[in-house]
Design a protein around this motif. Structure first.
Motif, PDB file in Angstrom:
ATOM      1  N   ALA A 151     -50.104  56.639 -58.724  1.00  0.00           N
ATOM      2  CA  ALA A 151     -49.241  56.345 -57.819  1.00  0.00           C
ATOM      3  C   ALA A 151     -48.356  58.003 -57.500  1.00  0.00           C
ATOM      4  CB  ALA A 151     -47.911  55.436 -59.124  1.00  0.00           C
ATOM      5  N   ASP A 152     -48.502  58.755 -58.750  1.00  0.00           N
ATOM      6  CA  ASP A 152     -48.259  60.445 -58.268  1.00  0.00           C
ATOM      7  C   ASP A 152     -48.689  60.690 -56.968  1.00  0.00           C
ATOM      8  OD1 ASP A 152     -45.661  60.324 -60.106  1.00  0.00           O
ATOM      9  OD2 ASP A 152     -47.581  60.734 -61.939  1.00  0.00           O
ATOM     10  N   THR A 153     -50.318  60.062 -56.959  1.00  0.00           N
ATOM     11  CA  THR A 153     -51.153  61.207 -55.794  1.00  0.00           C
ATOM     12  C   THR A 153     -50.356  60.978 -54.393  1.00  0.00           C
ATOM     13  OG1 THR A 153     -52.748  60.252 -57.562  1.00  0.00           O
ATOM     14  CG2 THR A 153     -53.587  61.036 -55.121  1.00  0.00           C
ATOM     15  N   VAL A 154     -49.632  59.378 -54.585  1.00  0.00           N
ATOM     16  CA  VAL A 154     -49.225  58.462 -53.037  1.00  0.00           C
ATOM     17  C   VAL A 154     -47.955  59.366 -52.406  1.00  0.00           C
ATOM     18  CG1 VAL A 154     -48.281  56.692 -51.386  1.00  0.00           C
ATOM     19  CG2 VAL A 154     -50.314  56.450 -53.173  1.00  0.00           C
ATOM     20  N   LEU A 155     -47.768  59.482 -53.629  1.00  0.00           N
ATOM     21  CA  LEU A 155     -45.883  60.458 -52.990  1.00  0.00           C
ATOM     22  C   LEU A 155     -47.170  62.084 -52.400  1.00  0.00           C
ATOM     23  CD1 LEU A 155     -43.906  60.119 -55.921  1.00  0.00           C
ATOM     24  CD2 LEU A 155     -43.287  59.416 -54.008  1.00  0.00           C
ATOM     25  N   LEU A 156     -48.309  62.443 -53.584  1.00  0.00           N
ATOM     26  CA  LEU A 156     -48.008  64.226 -53.450  1.00  0.00           C
ATOM     27  C   LEU A 156     -49.116  64.412 -51.699  1.00  0.00           C
ATOM     28  CD1 LEU A 156     -49.724  65.191 -56.779  1.00  0.00           C
ATOM     29  CD2 LEU A 156     -47.636  66.138 -55.906  1.00  0.00           C
ATOM     30  N   ARG A 157     -49.668  62.949 -52.110  1.00  0.00           N
ATOM     31  CA  ARG A 157     -50.132  62.831 -50.639  1.00  0.00           C
ATOM     32  C   ARG A 157     -49.251  62.982 -49.639  1.00  0.00           C
ATOM     33  NH1 ARG A 157     -52.667  65.901 -50.104  1.00  0.00           N
ATOM     34  NH2 ARG A 157     -54.236  66.958 -51.850  1.00  0.00           N
ATOM     35  N   ALA A 170     -66.447  56.452 -50.717  1.00  0.00           N
ATOM     36  CA  ALA A 170     -66.001  56.956 -49.528  1.00  0.00           C
ATOM     37  C   ALA A 170     -64.560  57.049 -49.878  1.00  0.00           C
ATOM     38  CB  ALA A 170     -66.026  55.159 -48.697  1.00  0.00           C
ATOM     39  N   GLY A 171     -63.982  56.486 -50.282  1.00  0.00           N
ATOM     40  CA  GLY A 171     -62.028  57.289 -50.538  1.00  0.00           C
ATOM     41  C   GLY A 171     -61.911  58.786 -51.291  1.00  0.00           C
ATOM     42  N   PHE A 172     -63.068  58.870 -51.658  1.00  0.00           N
ATOM     43  CA  PHE A 172     -63.199  60.139 -52.629  1.00  0.00           C
ATOM     44  C   PHE A 172     -63.713  61.151 -51.267  1.00  0.00           C
ATOM     45  CE2 PHE A 172     -65.150  63.154 -54.971  1.00  0.00           C
ATOM     46  CZ  PHE A 172     -64.668  63.441 -55.183  1.00  0.00           C
ATOM     47  N   ILE A 173     -64.982  61.193 -50.950  1.00  0.00           N
ATOM     48  CA  ILE A 173     -65.099  61.814 -49.550  1.00  0.00           C
ATOM     49  C   ILE A 173     -64.355  62.050 -48.528  1.00  0.00           C
ATOM     50  CG2 ILE A 173     -67.207  62.311 -47.540  1.00  0.00           C
ATOM     51  CD1 ILE A 173     -68.919  60.747 -49.993  1.00  0.00           C
ATOM     52  N   CYS A 174     -63.490  61.077 -48.321  1.00  0.00           N
ATOM     53  CA  CYS A 174     -62.535  60.761 -48.095  1.00  0.00           C
ATOM     54  C   CYS A 174     -60.897  62.357 -48.108  1.00  0.00           C
ATOM     55  CB  CYS A 174     -62.516  59.732 -46.717  1.00  0.00           C
ATOM     56  SG  CYS A 174     -60.592  59.477 -45.757  1.00  0.00           S
ATOM     57  N   PRO A 209     -61.371  66.874 -46.717  1.00  0.00           N
ATOM     58  CA  PRO A 209     -60.375  68.040 -45.789  1.00  0.00           C
ATOM     59  C   PRO A 209     -59.946  68.702 -46.773  1.00  0.00           C
ATOM     60  CG  PRO A 209     -60.082  65.429 -45.459  1.00  0.00           C
ATOM     61  CD  PRO A 209     -60.985  65.365 -46.525  1.00  0.00           C
ATOM     62  N   LEU A 210     -59.689  69.261 -48.074  1.00  0.00           N
ATOM     63  CA  LEU A 210     -59.162  70.014 -48.751  1.00  0.00           C
ATOM     64  C   LEU A 210     -60.325  71.247 -49.057  1.00  0.00           C
ATOM     65  CD1 LEU A 210     -57.683  68.104 -52.032  1.00  0.00           C
ATOM     66  CD2 LEU A 210     -56.488  68.247 -49.307  1.00  0.00           C
ATOM     67  N   TYR A 211     -61.402  71.116 -49.495  1.00  0.00           N
ATOM     68  CA  TYR A 211     -62.742  71.935 -49.290  1.00  0.00           C
ATOM     69  C   TYR A 211     -62.132  72.828 -47.220  1.00  0.00           C
ATOM     70  CZ  TYR A 211     -65.081  70.138 -53.196  1.00  0.00           C
ATOM     71  OH  TYR A 211     -65.958  70.024 -54.526  1.00  0.00           O
ATOM     72  N   ILE A 212     -62.617  72.172 -46.958  1.00  0.00           N
ATOM     73  CA  ILE A 212     -61.882  72.952 -45.406  1.00  0.00           C
ATOM     74  C   ILE A 212     -60.479  73.364 -45.816  1.00  0.00           C
ATOM     75  CG2 ILE A 212     -61.842  72.321 -43.030  1.00  0.00           C
ATOM     76  CD1 ILE A 212     -63.586  70.066 -43.658  1.00  0.00           C
ATOM     77  N   LEU A 213     -59.479  72.821 -46.104  1.00  0.00           N
ATOM     78  CA  LEU A 213     -57.785  73.646 -46.298  1.00  0.00           C
ATOM     79  C   LEU A 213     -58.156  74.610 -46.984  1.00  0.00           C
ATOM     80  CD1 LEU A 213     -55.818  70.224 -46.404  1.00  0.00           C
ATOM     81  CD2 LEU A 213     -55.723  72.418 -44.635  1.00  0.00           C
ATOM     82  N   ILE A 253     -53.517  64.577 -43.061  1.00  0.00           N
ATOM     83  CA  ILE A 253     -53.421  63.425 -42.884  1.00  0.00           C
ATOM     84  C   ILE A 253     -54.781  62.567 -43.544  1.00  0.00           C
ATOM     85  CG2 ILE A 253     -53.185  61.360 -41.496  1.00  0.00           C
ATOM     86  CD1 ILE A 253     -50.902  63.161 -40.005  1.00  0.00           C
ATOM     87  N   VAL A 254     -55.853  63.076 -43.008  1.00  0.00           N
ATOM     88  CA  VAL A 254     -57.051  62.380 -42.749  1.00  0.00           C
ATOM     89  C   VAL A 254     -57.293  62.208 -45.087  1.00  0.00           C
ATOM     90  CG1 VAL A 254     -59.996  63.087 -43.351  1.00  0.00           C
ATOM     91  CG2 VAL A 254     -58.451  63.450 -41.490  1.00  0.00           C
ATOM     92  N   ALA A 255     -56.069  63.440 -45.503  1.00  0.00           N
ATOM     93  CA  ALA A 255     -57.014  62.839 -46.943  1.00  0.00           C
ATOM     94  C   ALA A 255     -55.827  62.118 -47.542  1.00  0.00           C
ATOM     95  CB  ALA A 255     -56.757  64.358 -48.128  1.00  0.00           C
ATOM     96  N   GLY A 256     -54.654  61.910 -47.089  1.00  0.00           N
ATOM     97  CA  GLY A 256     -54.186  61.004 -47.354  1.00  0.00           C
ATOM     98  C   GLY A 256     -54.811  59.345 -47.078  1.00  0.00           C
ATOM     99  N   VAL A 257     -55.344  59.338 -45.693  1.00  0.00           N
ATOM    100  CA  VAL A 257     -56.425  58.527 -45.742  1.00  0.00           C
ATOM    101  C   VAL A 257     -57.195  57.373 -46.955  1.00  0.00           C
ATOM    102  CG1 VAL A 257     -57.993  57.130 -44.420  1.00  0.00           C
ATOM    103  CG2 VAL A 257     -55.997  58.724 -43.268  1.00  0.00           C
ATOM    104  N   GLY A 258     -57.382  59.032 -46.882  1.00  0.00           N
ATOM    105  CA  GLY A 258     -58.481  58.705 -48.284  1.00  0.00           C
ATOM    106  C   GLY A 258     -58.265  58.206 -48.982  1.00  0.00           C
ATOM    107  N   VAL A 259     -56.623  58.592 -49.844  1.00  0.00           N
ATOM    108  CA  VAL A 259     -56.446  58.425 -50.777  1.00  0.00           C
ATOM    109  C   VAL A 259     -56.236  56.595 -51.371  1.00  0.00           C
ATOM    110  CG1 VAL A 259     -54.289  58.305 -52.482  1.00  0.00           C
ATOM    111  CG2 VAL A 259     -55.311  60.400 -52.339  1.00  0.00           C
ATOM    112  N   LEU A 260     -55.585  56.060 -49.431  1.00  0.00           N
ATOM    113  CA  LEU A 260     -55.393  54.894 -49.653  1.00  0.00           C
ATOM    114  C   LEU A 260     -56.424  54.404 -49.671  1.00  0.00           C
ATOM    115  CD1 LEU A 260     -52.620  55.089 -46.271  1.00  0.00           C
ATOM    116  CD2 LEU A 260     -52.443  54.474 -49.082  1.00  0.00           C
ATOM    117  N   ILE A 261     -57.958  54.332 -49.088  1.00  0.00           N
ATOM    118  CA  ILE A 261     -58.854  53.724 -49.459  1.00  0.00           C
ATOM    119  C   ILE A 261     -59.321  53.945 -51.382  1.00  0.00           C
ATOM    120  CG2 ILE A 261     -61.449  54.064 -48.902  1.00  0.00           C
ATOM    121  CD1 ILE A 261     -60.858  55.364 -46.529  1.00  0.00           C
TER     122      ILE A 261
END
Lengths: 657, 197
Positions: free
Chosen positions: A75-81, A464-468, A472-476, A499-507
């Motif tokens: 749940a914390d992750t969602v807030l952070l992302r 899939a979610g993990f990679i997504c 982006p964090l590696y690149i950022l 935003i892509v990273a956030g989508v990953g967390v949703l997956i």
């Protein structure tokens, strides 16, 4: 004292988030309590579970607490992302800076100490005694105490939401001088200190317990080099616990002393040395990483051999690799702060040592792959978790070797590249392993298999979610985004990747949802997936030699071992069921000792946090008296008669031998 | 107790397991002290304008403490021997002596701490003194726990006599007490002997 109950002035959305958290904690507590009373289950719960010294039940309780904490951490992750995806340019997202800091601190602390550690100890408890052919651990009562210390830590970290309404805003390792009283005057850091101090002592006791168990409780004939690799990995991890956790205990005590009685260990004035804290905490922290990952390696070793229907390739090299990793994990801690300025020679030493660890780790990866080579692979969901792990772990490992080069580290230190790296190791490495282990051993523990269809869907969503989420964090990170950012300038052009990273967390969230659904559906259809044989996967090691779920005494007769894959060997012999003679079995009694001791410890911690001496004294007295009462209790075991054993054994749905 | 020939002198398996577990615990305690020693060595010269070891420590006083503690280890050894021979009275005498010596050691330490505090050298003064009080104090805390434990064992033996359980607990206590002796030798050398130079 009233400040306990009212949060300090908390602004708009933060207040809502906090209130929501408080309601969740209080509501969940009340709901569980009321449900127990309504269904008249309080006595049952106390007698059969809370006071139980049975390693299998303790293991399940660890998994339950860790599962709840996992949901909280997510749940914390969602807030952070959400914050990082929206807080760009003119927008400042949903939470304030200070609250954002509390959230990422809580996320890290919970995920490491209460999720990863809880899952590790849950699985160790469930499986190790069965794999070594033992009736229980060496010290069953101590095992119960360890669990309750862990649970008390978890309770305390949740209490921080309700009483005081703040948590540390210092990052999960609370570096001073920020975590000193001068800069963090609230109770947040104290909550952080005490929740992991208590849980840490529980871990230390567990470590002692399992080292002794593995050294003394193995079935006759099981020499060290005939132990399953999982047991080896646990022995190594527990040695690390015994060697590293005392350092954590000391470090936390010193920080406590700084904050409560005004010593100068890590302060900026009075001759303190903040970098000493960083050295100490990582002298514990790096071995801790291996405490998490080594048992996962062990789990993969069991799974790959079983699902490839082959003996594990290179057993001896696996064992030596584990030992090498164990030893090396104590000489790399400085790579967490190359930027301290220790000088070229010191940095070079630690850099090289860091890269050397990749060698035994590589040995293990190749051993798993060679085990699969020409095997008849059954792609059940544990095996898919493993394949996901090999891919993510290799990427994360390569990133780790990069970070191990000091000049590169100088550029990447404290960036999201690092965040992506350690999440790859702990999620894609350790957590995938625990999930694989839970699916693999679930039928052994509960007597029925989990739904494979949903299980596989969950794996794919997680991968899939993990990679997504983390690519982006590696690149950022390479673009210069530092970790723990709650706001960034729009001109940097980072928002898309966030935003892509956030989508990953949703997956990933969808994956967790599917996992919950998997548990629900499997429990509902348990009759269909029942495991009558005790050996649903065509297993190789001793845990599959007893019924599913195993009886309280695990084995009616302790097996004698002559082979590494003992159970597989026995199956090949196709022995006829011999007429068995049963004898009485002595088992330890349940006891409320652990729950009382952990309760006193919790009271002690809570009183220190709020500087309330009377209850501190009461808690100390409580501990002494509880000890004394227990030491006069000579009635600590009970006997299961031969007739009872026979009745239980005859009820086994399908005897294997 | 039945007599056994030395060839078959085996302690029972449960006891052996407990003792191994206790040894592992002792090793973790050893690392705890090792960390505190490391901290002390790092902060030794950070006196922050306060006094240093040469100005504060009195070697004769510490030598007295050391001798008292070493003697208490000796008497706890004698208590062990008496317990193994099932001589309950001797066990009580030697354990009592151990307790009194341990308590005297603790009293001297508390006395020293109070004196230091009153002379304006408390743990709040400097990094050096913080680490000094914490290292020596942790040892003192272990001695305190040991004394409480000893009292518990005496009470147990008084109630239930010298059975297998009490001898097992006494063995563990003895290991613990000797360990604290060894730690004190290191404190004596590293903190005091090196500290006054």
């Amino acid at each position: 004292m009233l400040s306990i109950f009212s949060a300090a002035e908390v602004p708009g959305t933060d207040r809502m988030v906090l209130l929501f958290g408080q309601l969740m904690v209080v509501g969940a507590g009340l709901l569980i309590g009321l449900a127990l009373i309504y269904f008249k289950k309080v006595g049952w719960l106390w007698k059969n579970w809370l006071t139980s010294v049975d390693h299998k039940k303790i293991g399940i309780m660890y998994l339950v607490v860790a599962g709840v904490m996992l949901l909280r951490g997510l749940a914390d992750t969602v807030l952070l992302r959400f914050q990082q995806a929206t807080s760009s340019g003119a927008s400042h997202g949903i939470v304030s800076s200070d609250h954002f800091q509390q959230i990422f601190t809580a996320h890290g602390t919970m995920m490491i100490f209460f999720v990863a550690m809880g899952l590790v100890f849950g699985i160790i408890n469930l499986i190790v005694p069965l794999q070594i052919g033992s009736r229980d651990v060496a010290f069953p009562l101590l095992n119960n105490l360890s669990f309750w210390m862990y649970a008390a830590g978890a309770i305390l970290i949740n209490l921080s939401l309700v009483f005081g309404g703040e948590f540390a805003a210092t990052g999960w390792l609370a570096y001073p001088p920020l975590s000193e009283l001068q800069f963090s005057p609230g109770v947040g850091v104290d909550y952080w200190i005490w929740s992991i101090q208590i849980a840490g002592i529980g871990t230390l006791l567990s470590g002692i317990n399992f080292i002794t168990t593995i050294l003394t409780k193995r079935a006759p004939g099981m020499t060290m080099m005939k132990m399953p690799v999982f047991v080896w990995s646990v022995l190594a991890a527990m040695s690390l616990v015994a060697a590293a956790f005392p350092i954590l205990t000391v470090t936390l005590v010193l920080l406590t002393l700084d904050r409560t009685i005004g010593t100068h260990f890590f302060t900026t004035t009075g001759g303190g040395n903040a970098m000493m804290y960083v050295n100490l905490i990582w002298a514990w922290g790096h071995p801790e990483v291996y405490i998490l990952i080594l048992p996962a390696f062990g789990i993969y070793s069991e799974i790959v051999a079983t699902f490839s229907r082959k003996r594990l390739f290179g057993y001896a090299s696996m064992v030596y690799a584990i030992i090498a990793i164990t030893a090396l994990s104590f000489v790399v801690w400085l790579h967490h702060f190359f930027t301290m300025g220790a000088g070229a020679d010191v940095n070079a030493f630690f850099g090289i040592m860091t890269m050397v660890i990749a060698i035994p780790t590589g040995v293990k990866v190749f051993n798993w792959l060679f085990t699969m080579y020409r095997g008849r692979i059954n792609f059940a969901s544990p095996m898919i978790w493993f394949i996901g792990f090999v891919i993510t772990f290799s990427i994360g490992g390569a990133a780790g070797v990069m970070l191990g080069v000091p000049p590169i580290d100088f550029q990447l230190h404290n960036t999201l590249f690092l965040v992506a790296h350690f999440h790859t190791m702990i999620v894609g490495g350790a957590l995938f392993g625990y999930f694989a282990g839970i699916v693999y051993w679930f039928p052994k523990v509960f007597g029925f298999k989990l739904d494979e269809k949903l299980g596989k869907l969950a794996v794919y969503l997680w991968i899939a979610g993990f990679i997504c989420a983390f690519t982006p964090l590696y690149i950022l990170g390479l673009m210069g985004a530092t970790r723990r950012l709650d706001h960034y300038d729009a001109s940097l052009g980072w928002q898309g990747l966030f935003i892509v990273a956030g989508v990953g967390v949703l997956i990933i969230f969808a994956g967790v949802g599917v996992q919950l659904l998997m548990f629900y559906k499997s429990i509902r259809n348990r009759k269909k997936n029942i495991d009558k044989t005790g050996d649903p996967w065509n297993g190789r090691t001793l845990e599959w030699a007893t019924s599913s779920p195993a009886p309280v005494y695990n084995f009616a007769a302790i097996p004698t071992v002559t082979d590494r894959d003992e159970f597989y060997r026995v199956k090949q012999l196709k022995l006829k069921l011999p007429k068995r003679k049963f004898s009485a079995i002595e088992m330890p009694n349940n006891s409320p000792f652990g729950i009382f001791m952990a309760g006193w410890a919790l009271m002690f911690a809570f009183s220190v946090i709020w500087h309330f001496p009377p209850t501190i004294i009461l808690a100390v007295l409580g501990i002494v008296i509880t000890f004394l009462v227990r030491s006069f209790n000579d009635n600590t075991t009970y006997l299961i008669s031969a007739a009872e054993v026979e009745a239980i054994e005859n009820k086994r749905v399908g005897a294997l031998l | 107790m039945t007599k056994v020939s030395p060839m078959h002198k085996e302690i029972d398996k449960e006891t052996a397991t407990s003792l191994l577990g206790f040894w592992v615990y002792m090793m973790t305690d050893c690392i705890l002290f090792a960390s505190l020693f490391a901290v002390f060595i790092v902060l030794k010269n950070n006196t922050a304008g306060g006094s240093n070891g040469a100005e504060l420590f009195s070697l004769p006083f510490v030598l007295m403490q050391t001798l008292i503690l070493l003697t208490s280890s000796f008497t706890s050894g004698l208590a062990m021997l008496a317990a193994q021979r099932s001589r309950i009275k001797d066990t009580f005498i030697w354990l009592g002596a151990t307790g009194i010596l341990g308590a005297s050691f603790l009293a001297l330490e508390i006395n020293e701490f109070t004196k230091l505090d009153h002379s304006g050298s408390s743990w709040r003064t400097s990094g050096f003194l913080s680490s000094y009080f914490t290292l020596v104090g942790t040892h003192g805390l272990h001695i305190t726990v040991g004394l409480l434990w000893l009292a518990g064992i005496l009470f147990y033996i008084y109630k239930k006599g010298l059975n297998e359980t009490s001898v097992k607990r006494l063995t563990m206590f003895s290991i613990f007490w000797h360990f604290l002796d060894v730690v004190w030798i290191f404190i004596f050398s590293v903190v005091y002997l090196l500290g006054v130079n």
